[in-house]
Enzyme design. Structure first.
Site, PDB file in Angstrom:
ATOM      1  N   GLU A 146      -9.669   4.366   6.388  1.00  0.00           N
ATOM      2  CA  GLU A 146      -8.800   4.813   7.487  1.00  0.00           C
ATOM      3  C   GLU A 146      -9.556   5.586   8.570  1.00  0.00           C
ATOM      4  O   GLU A 146      -9.422   5.299   9.756  1.00  0.00           O
ATOM      5  CB  GLU A 146      -7.620   5.626   6.951  1.00  0.00           C
ATOM      6  CG  GLU A 146      -6.659   4.818   6.066  1.00  0.00           C
ATOM      7  CD  GLU A 146      -6.099   3.571   6.735  1.00  0.00           C
ATOM      8  OE1 GLU A 146      -6.263   3.399   7.964  1.00  0.00           O
ATOM      9  OE2 GLU A 146      -5.504   2.732   6.019  1.00  0.00           O
ATOM     10  N   HIS A 196      -6.415  -1.748  15.353  1.00  0.00           N
ATOM     11  CA  HIS A 196      -6.656  -1.024  14.096  1.00  0.00           C
ATOM     12  C   HIS A 196      -6.441  -1.945  12.889  1.00  0.00           C
ATOM     13  O   HIS A 196      -7.311  -2.055  12.020  1.00  0.00           O
ATOM     14  CB  HIS A 196      -5.720   0.185  14.032  1.00  0.00           C
ATOM     15  CG  HIS A 196      -5.838   1.008  12.795  1.00  0.00           C
ATOM     16  ND1 HIS A 196      -6.577   2.166  12.740  1.00  0.00           N
ATOM     17  CD2 HIS A 196      -5.330   0.834  11.550  1.00  0.00           C
ATOM     18  CE1 HIS A 196      -6.506   2.672  11.523  1.00  0.00           C
ATOM     19  NE2 HIS A 196      -5.749   1.880  10.772  1.00  0.00           N
ATOM     20  N   GLU A 197      -5.297  -2.607  12.859  1.00  0.00           N
ATOM     21  CA  GLU A 197      -5.009  -3.457  11.687  1.00  0.00           C
ATOM     22  C   GLU A 197      -5.995  -4.625  11.639  1.00  0.00           C
ATOM     23  O   GLU A 197      -6.449  -5.015  10.573  1.00  0.00           O
ATOM     24  CB  GLU A 197      -3.570  -3.971  11.705  1.00  0.00           C
ATOM     25  CG  GLU A 197      -2.494  -2.892  11.803  1.00  0.00           C
ATOM     26  CD  GLU A 197      -2.641  -1.735  10.834  1.00  0.00           C
ATOM     27  OE1 GLU A 197      -3.202  -1.925   9.742  1.00  0.00           O
ATOM     28  OE2 GLU A 197      -2.211  -0.614  11.185  1.00  0.00           O
ATOM     29  N   HIS A 209      -9.299  -3.554  10.233  1.00  0.00           N
ATOM     30  CA  HIS A 209      -9.270  -3.375   8.780  1.00  0.00           C
ATOM     31  C   HIS A 209      -9.771  -4.626   8.047  1.00  0.00           C
ATOM     32  O   HIS A 209     -10.142  -4.530   6.878  1.00  0.00           O
ATOM     33  CB  HIS A 209      -7.848  -3.078   8.307  1.00  0.00           C
ATOM     34  CG  HIS A 209      -7.502  -1.622   8.210  1.00  0.00           C
ATOM     35  ND1 HIS A 209      -8.327  -0.686   7.621  1.00  0.00           N
ATOM     36  CD2 HIS A 209      -6.387  -0.930   8.592  1.00  0.00           C
ATOM     37  CE1 HIS A 209      -7.731   0.502   7.656  1.00  0.00           C
ATOM     38  NE2 HIS A 209      -6.557   0.394   8.249  1.00  0.00           N
ATOM     39  N   MET A 226       0.652  -2.728   8.760  1.00  0.00           N
ATOM     40  CA  MET A 226      -0.094  -2.863   7.514  1.00  0.00           C
ATOM     41  C   MET A 226      -1.053  -4.041   7.584  1.00  0.00           C
ATOM     42  O   MET A 226      -0.691  -5.143   8.004  1.00  0.00           O
ATOM     43  CB  MET A 226       0.913  -3.034   6.365  1.00  0.00           C
ATOM     44  CG  MET A 226       0.282  -3.224   5.010  1.00  0.00           C
ATOM     45  SD  MET A 226      -0.656  -1.761   4.480  1.00  0.00           S
ATOM     46  CE  MET A 226      -1.913  -2.552   3.492  1.00  0.00           C
ATOM     47  N   GLU A 227      -2.281  -3.782   7.104  1.00  0.00           N
ATOM     48  CA  GLU A 227      -3.393  -4.717   7.294  1.00  0.00           C
ATOM     49  C   GLU A 227      -3.522  -5.794   6.223  1.00  0.00           C
ATOM     50  O   GLU A 227      -4.644  -6.259   5.964  1.00  0.00           O
ATOM     51  CB  GLU A 227      -4.697  -3.916   7.341  1.00  0.00           C
ATOM     52  CG  GLU A 227      -5.141  -3.280   6.001  1.00  0.00           C
ATOM     53  CD  GLU A 227      -4.737  -1.818   5.826  1.00  0.00           C
ATOM     54  OE1 GLU A 227      -3.754  -1.397   6.444  1.00  0.00           O
ATOM     55  OE2 GLU A 227      -5.412  -1.105   5.057  1.00  0.00           O
ATOM     56  N   ASN A 228      -2.439  -6.236   5.578  1.00  0.00           N
ATOM     57  CA  ASN A 228      -2.548  -7.262   4.536  1.00  0.00           C
ATOM     58  C   ASN A 228      -3.456  -8.400   4.996  1.00  0.00           C
ATOM     59  O   ASN A 228      -3.355  -8.874   6.119  1.00  0.00           O
ATOM     60  CB  ASN A 228      -1.172  -7.849   4.242  1.00  0.00           C
ATOM     61  CG  ASN A 228      -0.111  -6.784   4.130  1.00  0.00           C
ATOM     62  OD1 ASN A 228      -0.183  -5.941   3.268  1.00  0.00           O
ATOM     63  ND2 ASN A 228       0.835  -6.799   5.064  1.00  0.00           N
ATOM     64  N   GLU A 256       0.848  -1.193   0.000  1.00  0.00           N
ATOM     65  CA  GLU A 256       0.000   0.000   0.000  1.00  0.00           C
ATOM     66  C   GLU A 256       0.889   1.251   0.000  1.00  0.00           C
ATOM     67  O   GLU A 256       1.837   1.294   0.785  1.00  0.00           O
ATOM     68  CB  GLU A 256      -0.913   0.049   1.236  1.00  0.00           C
ATOM     69  CG  GLU A 256      -1.893   1.201   1.144  1.00  0.00           C
ATOM     70  CD  GLU A 256      -2.870   1.263   2.324  1.00  0.00           C
ATOM     71  OE1 GLU A 256      -2.784   0.431   3.236  1.00  0.00           O
ATOM     72  OE2 GLU A 256      -3.704   2.161   2.318  1.00  0.00           O
ATOM     73  N   GLY A 290       3.680   2.488  10.738  1.00  0.00           N
ATOM     74  CA  GLY A 290       3.369   1.666  11.899  1.00  0.00           C
ATOM     75  C   GLY A 290       3.111   0.197  11.606  1.00  0.00           C
ATOM     76  O   GLY A 290       3.746  -0.688  12.170  1.00  0.00           O
TER      77      GLY A 290
END
Ligand code: B3K
Ligand code: ZN
Length: 876
Positions: A322, A299-300, A303, A265-267, A124, A263
């Site tokens: 976001e 948070h992740e 997502h 990443m939500e893969n 991303e 910070g």
């Protein structure tokens, strides 16, 4: 200087993708310097057109391109460093490409790169195009199968979804095949390969399915992932309860890496985290680290639904995932740690970052309409203000309609890429309300200023509230329209007790007044005595509020407003006014003393939460104050703030010492909110004591540092010593370094504390530290610890009248831009506000921006932010 001006991408130019990829089989042959990537794509023309196929591809060494099994001659396709173009393709076909890439030398940390001897990815927003040829845009959703082959020393081979197959191969190699059943945009693709330890757990979901949870970390670090695992399980349960969202794969993995641009990443199914936001134990992490780990893990994870299952149609819709996901993680943290304290912290962050953004050249709406580099738009406005907008939506339509709207959104858009309009439509239906005016919150930049005047009529027992709003112009938006602003209001009597009143015939303690025009009047009745108005409770809208209330009302609120946000806010307002008066040459000693007394009384309140008291004790930051002083004079603000700190420290000497001794942690460390709150208050007390010029304070700080049984207290001691300076500080710095030199995350703190030192010699020290053997600009955490901490959190020294602080930052930006443009661009921000400062400082800041812009070979990232900061679009 650049010869061509990069062209912006505009929301109004959006066109659906010309070609879609339904399925892809990717095959990686991993070698640090020469990784081969083979891709087999099922491509389909989207609609009836004759456009050539044009896929993104950057820094790829092409090996071959084939359509339906036939290798194309070089004349049948073009590869120009940005795109692969094939003029003539059938309506449906199989595209096979093979490319070579060099992960080892990828220091931009985007695409496939190496960190600590392991392969990892970050795609991303537009990193996938550095891995293979692809329509790299979020509205192309595909089912991925990924085969990874590597030397066996890369022990774990991970990608998204479920593991289908794995085994050994001749020549000391092995392989794994992964399949992700959920169609996803390429920005959610992830791959990790390397030697890692794993912490495992499992969770039974609300429908009774068992999900395997795995956190992969550097060898030896698994115990430090325990808190992240706990936070993950709590997040998964919370999303089921609060939003009815269940996890969907059989496996959820997180990997921690050392070199990461931001910070986490939500893969899909394989989150990748900056190790600073994952690893924690009491000895090496502070309570603030624990708190951030909890919120970022949440948070992740959140997502998975708001971002992965439902994604964005284009990058202009970034706030759709976001802002909404920040809103979700803030709600979670509030449930975990207490809503009032959480709200205060969130608002502090919003003001420090987003309000500043709104006052500068980079002000943009929550949904921007053009950009050069989308990387530059991962901003506080998209994230934090994006969350505020959702929060207001919930306030305006009420929690039931909000939940119904969310349910409808999940139901309707699952598996698709969508827009903010489609999201808002779900709430229009659920609430039966027209939200067209509300939509302006997404399209209009700037922080509205709300003024509130109140008039009490003793005879009629009524209170008339007169509200008005105005949003100042921002770049590209000279005129603004009124927004619907929810203002939550309660009343107190002069003793600070809740005063009930009537609104539209109903007796209430609190009401939401919606200011939806330029000005409005509201009359509250049944008001028995002259009230203190407690307005914008809980910070019900992201605005600047000005009222005609006298300072004495603030004292009533500080003593006991039941809305804790406003109780805290009253103290901040009083302190801000006193500091600004002093910085403007008009110290108000009588009221400084009165303020110190009031803070003392608030501290004595046995019922108040220690975490809340710690916030009460902390004065507004220098950057917060700079927003309120026009033009800003950082040196005057620093001195005035210090003067108030000294007064508080002297006045509250007894109380502070009492807190410092009384709150000592004797039992076992617990990272929970209660333990953290006690430590926060004790360290805030020490921090303030450090402003006391008496000589025994250095001994107390030194004792605090030496006796620290956890990193929170060690850092509390070290930063108090930093403020005091002298031999004790130098000795503690040396001790700290010797003790922790093999722990990168702790050494980051060592750099950061020195970067924040406001004393005269600090700039020289910071510059010297760039030559320290442990400094490495290629590691974003280390660079941030020293350079960003200095530029963002040390205004007194950054704004040195000589301009040396600015020059240092500009030199760093130019050096870093050579290998990591995304990170270099993030460093531009502290110079961007040059117009807000005194003319002398502003001119020096501007000169550095001009020097940056005049440099050859600047990245698009730095070019965009620098040229916008200067208010130029080209720079010639
Ligand atoms: N979505 C990522 C941010 C990606 C930033 C790319 N420059 C992390 C997050 O917001 O959860
Ligand atoms: Zn996010």
């Amino acid at each position: 200087m650049r010869t061509e001006t990069p062209q912006p991408i505009r929301l109004s130019d959006y066109r659906p993708p010309a070609y879609l990829v339904d399925e892809v089989h990717l095959s990686f042959d991993l070698q640090p310097n020469a990784t081969r990537v083979k891709a087999r794509l099922q491509v389909r023309r989207n609609g009836d057109h004759a456009e050539p196929l044009r896929f993104n591809g950057e820094r790829l060494k092409p090996v071959s391109v084939a359509v339906d099994g036939r290798v194309l001659a070089e004349t049948e396709r073009t590869i120009d460093g940005e795109f692969l173009t094939i003029p003539d393709v059938p309506g449906r076909f199989v595209l096979e490409t093979e490319v070579e890439i060099d992960p080892e030398n990828n220091k931009a940390l985007e695409g496939l790169y190496m960190s600590g001897g392991r392969f990892c990815t970050q795609c991303e927003a537009e990193g996938f195009r550095k891995i293979t040829f692809w329509p790299d845009r979020p509205d192309v959703l595909s089912r991925f199968t990924v085969r990874i082959e590597a030397d066996r020393r890369f022990q774990h081979l991970l990608s998204n979804g479920n593991l289908m197959e794995a085994g050994d191969l001749p020549g000391g190699r092995h392989y794994a095949v992964w399949n992700d059943p959920f169609p996803k945009p390429c920005y959610l693709f992830a791959l990790v390969a390397g030697e890692l330890d794993v912490l495992e757990d499992r969770l039974v979901t609300m429908s009774g399915r068992t999900v395997e949870l795995k956190i992969f970390v550097d060898p030896g670090m698994a115990p430090r992932a325990a808190y992240a695992m706990d936070a993950l399980k709590r997040s998964m349960k919370w999303d089921e309860e609060a939003f009815g969202r269940e996890y969907d794969l059989d496996l959820f993995m997180i990997v921690a890496v050392r070199d990461f641009n931001f910070g986490a990443m939500e893969n899909k199914g394989l989150n990748i985290f900056n190790s600073s936001l994952l690893l924690a134990d009491p000895a090496t992490a502070t309570d603030m680290d624990y708190e951030r780990i909890e919120s970022v893990v949440a948070h992740e994870y959140f997502h998975n639904w708001t971002g992965d299952r439902i994604t964005c149609r284009d990058w202009f819709q970034l706030c759709l995932k976001e802002g909404l996901t920040v809103f979700r993680d803030q709600s979670f943290s509030g449930d975990m740690r207490g809503h009032a304290v959480q709200r205060i912290k969130d608002v502090k962050a919003l003001r420090a970052r987003q309000f500043a953004e709104d006052q500068g050249p980079l002000a943009h709406p929550v949904r921007p309409s053009s950009y050069l580099k989308i990387d530059n738009f991962y901003t506080a406005t998209i994230y934090e203000k994006g969350s505020e907008v959702i929060r207001m939506l919930k306030t305006l339509i009420g929690p039931e309609a909000f939940r119904q709207g969310m349910d409808a959104y999940f139901e309707r858009w699952d598996g698709q890429a969508t827009t903010v309009e489609a999201f808002i439509a779900c709430f229009e239906e659920a609430s039966g309300r027209d939200l067209a005016d509300f939509f302006a919150w997404y399209e209009q930049a700037g922080t509205p200023k709300v003024t509130l005047k109140s008039r009490y009529d003793e005879a009629a027992r009524t209170l008339e509230l007169e509200l008005a709003q105005e949003t100042p112009p921002t770049p590209g938006q000279p005129t603004k329209r009124p927004l619907p602003i929810p203002v939550t209001v309660g009343l107190l009597d002069q003793e600070g007790r809740t005063l009930a009143f009537e609104r539209d015939g109903q007796a209430v303690d609190e009401t939401v007044v919606v200011l939806d025009a330029a000005r409005a009047k509201v009359t509250l009745s049944g008001v028995d005595s002259r009230p203190v108005v407690s307005a914008l409770r809980g910070f019900s809208a992201p605005v600047l509020l000005e009222t005609d209330a006298p300072a004495k009302d603030r004292y009533v609120q500080l003593a006991g407003d039941p809305d804790l946000f406003n109780r805290w806010e009253a103290g901040q307002d009083l302190a801000r006014a006193l500091i600004l008066a002093r910085a403007g040459g008009k110290p108000d000693e009588v009221n400084e003393e009165r303020y110190a007394e009031a803070v003392g009384r608030a501290l004595a309140d046995q019922a108040a939460d220690p975490a809340f008291k710690a916030l009460l004790l902390t004065l507004p930051s220098e950057s917060d104050l700079a927003l309120a002083m026009k033009p800003a004079d950082p040196a005057a603000l620093h001195e005035a703030r210090e003067a108030l700190r000294v007064r508080l420290a002297l006045h509250l000497n007894g109380e502070l010492r009492h807190l410092h001794t009384g709150l000592q942690d004797l039992g076992e460390f617990s990272p929970d909110a209660a333990g953290a709150g006690r430590r926060a208050l004790r360290n805030a007390a020490l921090e303030l004591m450090a402003a006391n010029p008496r000589s025994d304070i250095a001994d107390i700080a030194e004792g605090h540092y030496r006796a620290a049984a956890n990193m929170t207290d060690a850092m509390g001691g070290l930063s108090a010593l930093m403020q005091i300076g002298g031999q004790a500080y130098e000795a503690a710095l040396e001790d700290f370094y010797t003790r922790w030199k093999s722990e990168p995350l702790v050494i980051d703190k060592w750099f950061a504390v020195q970067a924040r030192d406001p004393s005269e010699t600090a700039l020289g020290r910071v510059m010297g530290l760039t030559a320290h053997p442990a400094f490495d600009a290629k590691n974003p955490n280390r660079l941030r610890a020293l350079v960003s901490s200095f530029a963002n959190f040390n205004p007194a020294r950054f704004h040195d009248p000589s301009g040396a602080g600015y020059r240092f930052l500009a030199d760093q930006i130019l050096a870093v831009d050579g290998f990591n443009p995304m990170i270099a661009a993030r460093l531009v921000d502290p110079l961007g506000g040059w117009r807000r400062y005194t003319p002398e400082l502003g001119a020096l800041m501007k000169a550095e921006l001009q020097r940056i812009l005049a440099t050859k070979g600047l990245s698009k990232n730095v070019y965009e932010l620098t040229s916008r900061a200067l208010g130029e679009d080209g720079g010639g």
